[in-house]
Design a protein around this motif. Structure first.
Motif, PDB file in Angstrom:
ATOM      1  N   VAL A   1       7.694  15.960 101.003  1.00 31.03           N
ATOM      2  CA  VAL A   1       9.018  16.294 101.540  1.00 31.03           C
ATOM      3  C   VAL A   1       8.999  17.510 102.467  1.00 31.03           C
ATOM      4  CG1 VAL A   1      10.288  15.257  99.628  1.00 31.03           C
ATOM      5  CG2 VAL A   1       9.652  17.665  99.513  1.00 31.03           C
ATOM      6  N   GLU A   2       8.019  18.410 102.298  1.00 36.65           N
ATOM      7  CA  GLU A   2       7.979  19.589 103.166  1.00 36.65           C
ATOM      8  C   GLU A   2       7.325  19.316 104.505  1.00 36.65           C
ATOM      9  OE1 GLU A   2       9.475  22.352 102.529  1.00 36.65           O
ATOM     10  OE2 GLU A   2      10.013  21.929 100.450  1.00 36.65           O
ATOM     11  N   ALA A   3       6.617  18.195 104.641  1.00 41.47           N
ATOM     12  CA  ALA A   3       5.867  17.950 105.875  1.00 41.47           C
ATOM     13  C   ALA A   3       6.774  17.838 107.108  1.00 41.47           C
ATOM     14  CB  ALA A   3       4.988  16.715 105.717  1.00 41.47           C
ATOM     15  N   PRO A   4       7.829  17.026 107.087  1.00 45.76           N
ATOM     16  CA  PRO A   4       8.674  16.964 108.285  1.00 45.76           C
ATOM     17  C   PRO A   4       9.333  18.289 108.637  1.00 45.76           C
ATOM     18  CG  PRO A   4       9.048  15.046 106.895  1.00 45.76           C
ATOM     19  CD  PRO A   4       8.222  16.017 106.086  1.00 45.76           C
ATOM     20  N   SER A   5       9.725  19.057 107.618  1.00 47.63           N
ATOM     21  CA  SER A   5      10.372  20.338 107.904  1.00 47.63           C
ATOM     22  C   SER A   5       9.365  21.359 108.422  1.00 47.63           C
ATOM     23  CB  SER A   5      11.074  20.868 106.652  1.00 47.63           C
ATOM     24  OG  SER A   5      10.175  20.992 105.579  1.00 47.63           O
ATOM     25  N   GLN A   6       8.142  21.326 107.896  1.00 50.61           N
ATOM     26  CA  GLN A   6       7.120  22.237 108.408  1.00 50.61           C
ATOM     27  C   GLN A   6       6.741  21.888 109.838  1.00 50.61           C
ATOM     28  OE1 GLN A   6       4.370  21.646 105.131  1.00 50.61           O
ATOM     29  NE2 GLN A   6       4.739  23.689 104.346  1.00 50.61           N
ATOM     30  N   MET A   7       6.739  20.603 110.158  1.00 54.83           N
ATOM     31  CA  MET A   7       6.402  20.223 111.520  1.00 54.83           C
ATOM     32  C   MET A   7       7.471  20.680 112.507  1.00 54.83           C
ATOM     33  SD  MET A   7       5.430  16.589 113.256  1.00 54.83           S
ATOM     34  CE  MET A   7       7.079  16.395 113.899  1.00 54.83           C
ATOM     35  N   LEU A   8       8.745  20.636 112.086  1.00 54.91           N
ATOM     36  CA  LEU A   8       9.814  21.036 112.996  1.00 54.91           C
ATOM     37  C   LEU A   8       9.730  22.522 113.360  1.00 54.91           C
ATOM     38  CD1 LEU A   8      12.245  19.836 114.503  1.00 54.91           C
ATOM     39  CD2 LEU A   8      13.685  20.555 112.588  1.00 54.91           C
ATOM     40  N   GLU A   9       9.028  23.315 112.565  1.00 51.44           N
ATOM     41  CA  GLU A   9       8.833  24.720 112.895  1.00 51.44           C
ATOM     42  C   GLU A   9       8.185  24.892 114.268  1.00 51.44           C
ATOM     43  OE1 GLU A   9       6.636  26.768 109.890  1.00 51.44           O
ATOM     44  OE2 GLU A   9       7.841  25.965 108.238  1.00 51.44           O
ATOM     45  N   GLU A  10       7.371  23.917 114.682  1.00 57.77           N
ATOM     46  CA  GLU A  10       6.657  24.033 115.956  1.00 57.77           C
ATOM     47  C   GLU A  10       7.629  24.182 117.120  1.00 57.77           C
ATOM     48  OE1 GLU A  10       3.491  24.307 116.154  1.00 57.77           O
ATOM     49  OE2 GLU A  10       2.717  23.515 114.251  1.00 57.77           O
ATOM     50  N   TRP A  11       8.819  23.605 117.000  1.00 52.11           N
ATOM     51  CA  TRP A  11       9.799  23.680 118.084  1.00 52.11           C
ATOM     52  C   TRP A  11      10.417  25.072 118.185  1.00 52.11           C
ATOM     53  CZ3 TRP A  11       7.814  19.368 116.420  1.00 52.11           C
ATOM     54  CH2 TRP A  11       7.699  18.273 117.277  1.00 52.11           C
ATOM     55  N   ALA A  12      10.215  25.897 117.172  1.00 47.33           N
ATOM     56  CA  ALA A  12      10.697  27.281 117.220  1.00 47.33           C
ATOM     57  C   ALA A  12       9.652  28.223 117.804  1.00 47.33           C
ATOM     58  CB  ALA A  12      11.091  27.746 115.818  1.00 47.33           C
ATOM     59  N   TRP A  13       8.541  27.651 118.279  1.00 48.62           N
ATOM     60  CA  TRP A  13       7.476  28.454 118.875  1.00 48.62           C
ATOM     61  C   TRP A  13       7.238  28.118 120.351  1.00 48.62           C
ATOM     62  CZ3 TRP A  13       5.434  32.741 117.058  1.00 48.62           C
ATOM     63  CH2 TRP A  13       5.494  32.997 115.679  1.00 48.62           C
ATOM     64  N   ASP A  14       7.887  27.107 120.843  1.00 48.55           N
ATOM     65  CA  ASP A  14       7.662  26.691 122.225  1.00 48.55           C
ATOM     66  C   ASP A  14       8.466  27.576 123.178  1.00 48.55           C
ATOM     67  OD1 ASP A  14       6.704  24.268 124.052  1.00 48.55           O
ATOM     68  OD2 ASP A  14       8.765  24.780 124.615  1.00 48.55           O
ATOM     69  N   ALA A  15       7.799  28.118 124.193  1.00 48.24           N
ATOM     70  CA  ALA A  15       8.437  29.097 125.077  1.00 48.24           C
ATOM     71  C   ALA A  15       9.629  28.493 125.815  1.00 48.24           C
ATOM     72  CB  ALA A  15       7.424  29.651 126.069  1.00 48.24           C
TER      73      ALA A  15
ATOM     74  N   MET B   1       3.552  36.423 120.998  1.00 46.52           N
ATOM     75  CA  MET B   1       4.033  36.188 119.637  1.00 46.52           C
ATOM     76  C   MET B   1       3.179  35.140 118.924  1.00 46.52           C
ATOM     77  SD  MET B   1       8.111  36.128 120.562  1.00 46.52           S
ATOM     78  CE  MET B   1       8.568  35.135 119.125  1.00 46.52           C
ATOM     79  N   ARG B   2       2.818  34.098 119.654  1.00 48.14           N
ATOM     80  CA  ARG B   2       1.989  33.047 119.055  1.00 48.14           C
ATOM     81  C   ARG B   2       0.620  33.599 118.695  1.00 48.14           C
ATOM     82  NH1 ARG B   2       3.866  27.330 120.036  1.00 48.14           N
ATOM     83  NH2 ARG B   2       1.961  26.922 118.872  1.00 48.14           N
ATOM     84  N   THR B   3       0.056  34.388 119.581  1.00 50.54           N
ATOM     85  CA  THR B   3      -1.250  34.986 119.301  1.00 50.54           C
ATOM     86  C   THR B   3      -1.159  35.932 118.111  1.00 50.54           C
ATOM     87  OG1 THR B   3      -1.845  34.852 121.637  1.00 50.54           O
ATOM     88  CG2 THR B   3      -3.137  36.358 120.274  1.00 50.54           C
ATOM     89  N   ALA B   4      -0.101  36.739 118.094  1.00 52.17           N
ATOM     90  CA  ALA B   4       0.078  37.680 116.985  1.00 52.17           C
ATOM     91  C   ALA B   4       0.295  36.943 115.674  1.00 52.17           C
ATOM     92  CB  ALA B   4       1.259  38.610 117.281  1.00 52.17           C
ATOM     93  N   GLU B   5       0.990  35.804 115.717  1.00 54.40           N
ATOM     94  CA  GLU B   5       1.251  35.031 114.507  1.00 54.40           C
ATOM     95  C   GLU B   5      -0.046  34.524 113.884  1.00 54.40           C
ATOM     96  OE1 GLU B   5       3.446  32.968 111.495  1.00 54.40           O
ATOM     97  OE2 GLU B   5       3.818  34.697 112.783  1.00 54.40           O
ATOM     98  N   ASP B   6      -1.058  34.308 114.731  1.00 54.76           N
ATOM     99  CA  ASP B   6      -2.346  33.865 114.200  1.00 54.76           C
ATOM    100  C   ASP B   6      -2.937  34.907 113.257  1.00 54.76           C
ATOM    101  OD1 ASP B   6      -2.158  31.564 115.640  1.00 54.76           O
ATOM    102  OD2 ASP B   6      -3.499  32.202 117.253  1.00 54.76           O
ATOM    103  N   PHE B   7      -2.654  36.184 113.571  1.00 53.48           N
ATOM    104  CA  PHE B   7      -3.155  37.236 112.686  1.00 53.48           C
ATOM    105  C   PHE B   7      -2.366  37.203 111.370  1.00 53.48           C
ATOM    106  CE2 PHE B   7      -2.868  41.438 110.803  1.00 53.48           C
ATOM    107  CZ  PHE B   7      -4.212  41.732 110.640  1.00 53.48           C
ATOM    108  N   GLY B   8      -3.077  37.146 110.270  1.00 57.77           N
ATOM    109  CA  GLY B   8      -2.445  37.084 108.964  1.00 57.77           C
ATOM    110  C   GLY B   8      -2.307  35.676 108.427  1.00 57.77           C
ATOM    111  N   ARG B   9      -2.662  34.686 109.265  1.00 58.76           N
ATOM    112  CA  ARG B   9      -2.499  33.290 108.845  1.00 58.76           C
ATOM    113  C   ARG B   9      -3.287  33.000 107.582  1.00 58.76           C
ATOM    114  NH1 ARG B   9      -4.135  29.198 113.376  1.00 58.76           N
ATOM    115  NH2 ARG B   9      -2.063  29.764 114.121  1.00 58.76           N
ATOM    116  N   ALA B  10      -4.540  33.425 107.548  1.00 55.39           N
ATOM    117  CA  ALA B  10      -5.405  33.076 106.418  1.00 55.39           C
ATOM    118  C   ALA B  10      -4.988  33.800 105.140  1.00 55.39           C
ATOM    119  CB  ALA B  10      -6.860  33.385 106.760  1.00 55.39           C
ATOM    120  N   TYR B  11      -4.622  35.065 105.245  1.00 56.05           N
ATOM    121  CA  TYR B  11      -4.223  35.751 104.011  1.00 56.05           C
ATOM    122  C   TYR B  11      -2.888  35.231 103.504  1.00 56.05           C
ATOM    123  CZ  TYR B  11      -0.651  39.303 105.409  1.00 56.05           C
ATOM    124  OH  TYR B  11       0.496  39.952 105.797  1.00 56.05           O
TER     125      TYR B  11
END
Length: 640
Positions: free
Chosen positions: A465-479, A502-512
């Motif tokens: 159930v979280e997959a479609p909502s997590q995918m829609l997050e991508e539209w909040a990152w498009d310039a 912002m996208r580059t900065a978001e990559d930092f911290g992804r793994a933790y």
């Protein structure tokens, strides 16, 4: 037949009757259907299922609105009444699920006369009977009924304690240094010269992100992570014990084994394996990220030896600002709440081929709730309510909650987005959260045109159930998408190069952050599997093993971990769904997120089908292949 939305009360005094009459009427219908199915009359297999479906529609709708208003209605007496009616509905479902005569009627249905979807419905219904204990002896069924009734009460109390325990801390004005000006203006000093900071999200999250005073951050973090303590400790013990006993009486080795039987992952042991697999994938990069946070913290104070829950958000923001030239306080000036809400509706409307028509004339339970009818062309296909700001007694997190279950030609799907966002400027992370939760809401509406209530809306396996909502997050990152609604006070849209940073900065911290999610998943799974005597000690041990950020001493995270009530042992589902979400997104062209053909195929193959097929089959139909970990692995490595 034209389906109409529910008619909510126009007067505050009419709410108790709406809740009571609606729930009682649904229960009466449910009981009547049970008796009719057992009356011995000759019926075709399809007639049996259609009669069952009539009851499912009204019972699931009543369950939805009682659960919703128990969490959001501003009148405590209405919340309490909603809880009582929710208990009555669950008691009926338990009783029905153990009715051997009724089970016999459904088990004797000849599937050869049913189409594939109807046969699948019958298979699910019979599985539900078995999971309710219909095949157990009388004494066992009686005990299962007691467990169900008590579990409902304990779960409601656990959630209510979290909802009602709003704590506050008085700080000196200078301890708000680093926070945005509008935040400080909204938190003036009182007559004693002190500022009150509560545990509501709009207070706590910005404070932990921007406040320069480490002691103050730690104090706010401690109060936030000690909500519902100690009251919820005893309730959590009882909840875990009841679930373990229920699973054992039904023939399962543990609650996680029972909990996963009807999910994509399949077994409790597979949950443990998944947690370990993802933790290992994120381990090396996550440790490097936290080490970078520690180095930056030691520039401020060489005596700091570890990054805690009172430090991680602040130093992540600081590293992003200094190393990637992304200042969240500068970013937030582009995200005025009203513009963001309008932009969200415009983006999702364009993406899914729908439109939203605001209905200020429709009654609501609070003045700041917005109502919209959802249209596809000229046809109204559903109704949504946006309840997006905090208030006393309201649910404290973010979620989509059902109001009405959609059934084709009979009842429109209606859902509610329940969040706790500020009324002014938003953090971009809050914008992402809004897109995420709206993904559930649009799934509920687009998937609400089903013949069978059981498959309506977000009715897939729980770990999908979280997959479609997590995918829609991508539209909040498009310039380009952001620039359509993210503008500052002068009307200037957010710069494209800032979004890129912002996208580059978001990559930092992804793994933790992934490791933190695995810590939460381990808490959810291990507490249910092992039922330790000392929750604090067990949760600390799991933090030592999985989390790369240290919990502050003396806190009790699990007491306010509301997902332990709703998700049970299955918090892993967020990351499992993210694996699939990344795979789903791989079908889109990042340079053209509004590609009409791909968007329509996604809408029709994933969202509009609700739970009418297994999630793995829905994904395979959309992707043209089974789902895989490949896209997730690329994302985690930063090479997507």
């Amino acid at each position: 037949m034209t389906a109409e939305p529910l008619a909510l009360p126009r007067s505050a005094t009419d709410w108790p009757a709406f809740i009571s009459d609606g729930a009682d009427s649904a229960l009466a219908t449910g009981r009547d259907v049970v008796e009719r199915l057992k009356d011995g009359a000759a019926r075709t297999p399809l007639e049996v299922l259609e009669l069952w479906n009539d009851a499912e529609r009204v019972i699931s709708t009543a369950s939805g609105f009682t659960s919703l208003f128990a969490e959001v209605h501003p009148d405590p007496s209405v919340r309490e009444l909603s809880e009582e009616k929710s208990q009555a509905i669950i008691a009926f479902l338990t009783e029905r699920g153990q009715d051997r005569e009724l089970y016999g009627v459904l088990a004797s249905v000849d599937t050869a006369e049913l189409d594939a979807e109807a046969a699948r419905l019958l298979e699910h219904v019979l599985r539900d009977f078995r999971r309710s204990g219909v095949d157990r002896d009388g004494a066992t069924r009686a005990r299962l009924t007691e467990i169900s009734e008590r579990s409902t009460i304990v779960g409601q109390r656990f959630s209510r304690t979290i909802r009602d325990d709003v704590r506050s801390l008085q700080l000196r004005p200078e301890q708000l240094d680093g926070l945005p000006e509008d935040y400080r203006n909204e938190h003036p000093a009182d007559a004693d010269g002190l500022v009150t900071i509560t545990t509501d999200y709009p207070d706590t999250i910005p404070f932990l992100t921007f406040a320069t005073d480490r002691d103050a951050r730690h104090a706010v973090s401690r109060q936030f992570n000690s909500r519902a303590w100690p009251a919820n400790d005893a309730l959590l013990h009882e909840m875990l014990d009841l679930r373990a006993e229920q699973a054992r009486l039904l023939g399962y080795d543990s609650w996680p084994d029972f909990d996963t039987e009807d999910k994509m992952i399949g077994t409790g042991a597979a949950v443990a394996d998944f947690i370990e697999r993802i933790s290992q994938l994120a381990g090396e990069s996550g440790r490097a990220e936290v080490e970078a946070l520690l180095r930056r913290a030691q520039q401020d104070d060489p005596s700091i030896t570890e990054i805690t829950t009172g430090d991680s958000a602040y130093y992540t923001e600081l590293v992003r600002r200094e190393q990637f030239d992304v200042d969240a306080q500068n970013v937030r000036r582009y995200f005025d709440f009203e513009r963001v809400r309008a932009g969200l509706l415009e983006v999702t409307g364009r993406l899914f081929g729908i439109s939203y028509r605001e209905r200020p004339d429709v009654p609501r339970w609070a003045d700041d709730v917005a109502c919209y009818d959802v249209h596809r062309g000229d046809e109204r296909i559903g109704r949504i309510y946006l309840d997006l700001h905090p208030r006393e007694g309201k649910y404290k997190h973010a979620a989509q909650l059902d109001l009405a279950t959609g059934v084709r030609g009979t009842q429109l799907p209606e859902g509610t987005l329940v969040c706790n966002f500020p009324r002014g400027l938003m953090e971009h992370t809050q914008v992402v959260t809004l897109f995420h939760e709206f993904g559930h809401l649009v799934h509920h509406v687009l998937g609400g045109d089903q013949r069978w209530a059981r498959f309506s809306g977000v009715a897939t396996e729980w770990d999908f159930v979280e997959a479609p909502s997590q995918m829609l997050e991508e539209w909040a990152w498009d310039a380009d998408i952001l620039r359509s609604f993210a503008v500052d006070a002068e009307g200037e849209p957010i710069p494209a190069d800032l979004v890129a940073r912002m996208r580059t900065a978001e990559d930092f911290g992804r793994a933790y952050r992934v490791r933190t999610q695995m810590y939460y998943a381990a808490v959810s799974y291990r507490l249910h599997l092992e039922r330790p005597d000392d929750h604090d000690a067990a949760v600390q041990a799991l933090a030592d093993r999985y989390s790369l950020v240290r919990p502050l001493p003396g806190t009790h995270f699990q007491a306010a971990f509301g997902h332990l009530e709703g998700y049970g042992s299955g918090y892993y589902t967020y990351m499992w769904s993210l694996v699939i979400a990344k795979d789903l997104f791989s079908a889109f062209d990042p340079e053209n997120l509004f590609d009409a053909d791909v968007a329509a195929r996604y809408r029709d193959e994933i969202l509009a089908r609700g739970g009418s097929a297994d999630a793995a089959d829905l994904v395979a139909a959309f992707l043209g292949r089974p789902y895989s970990f490949d896209a997730f692995g690329r994302w985690l490595r930063g090479s997507d």
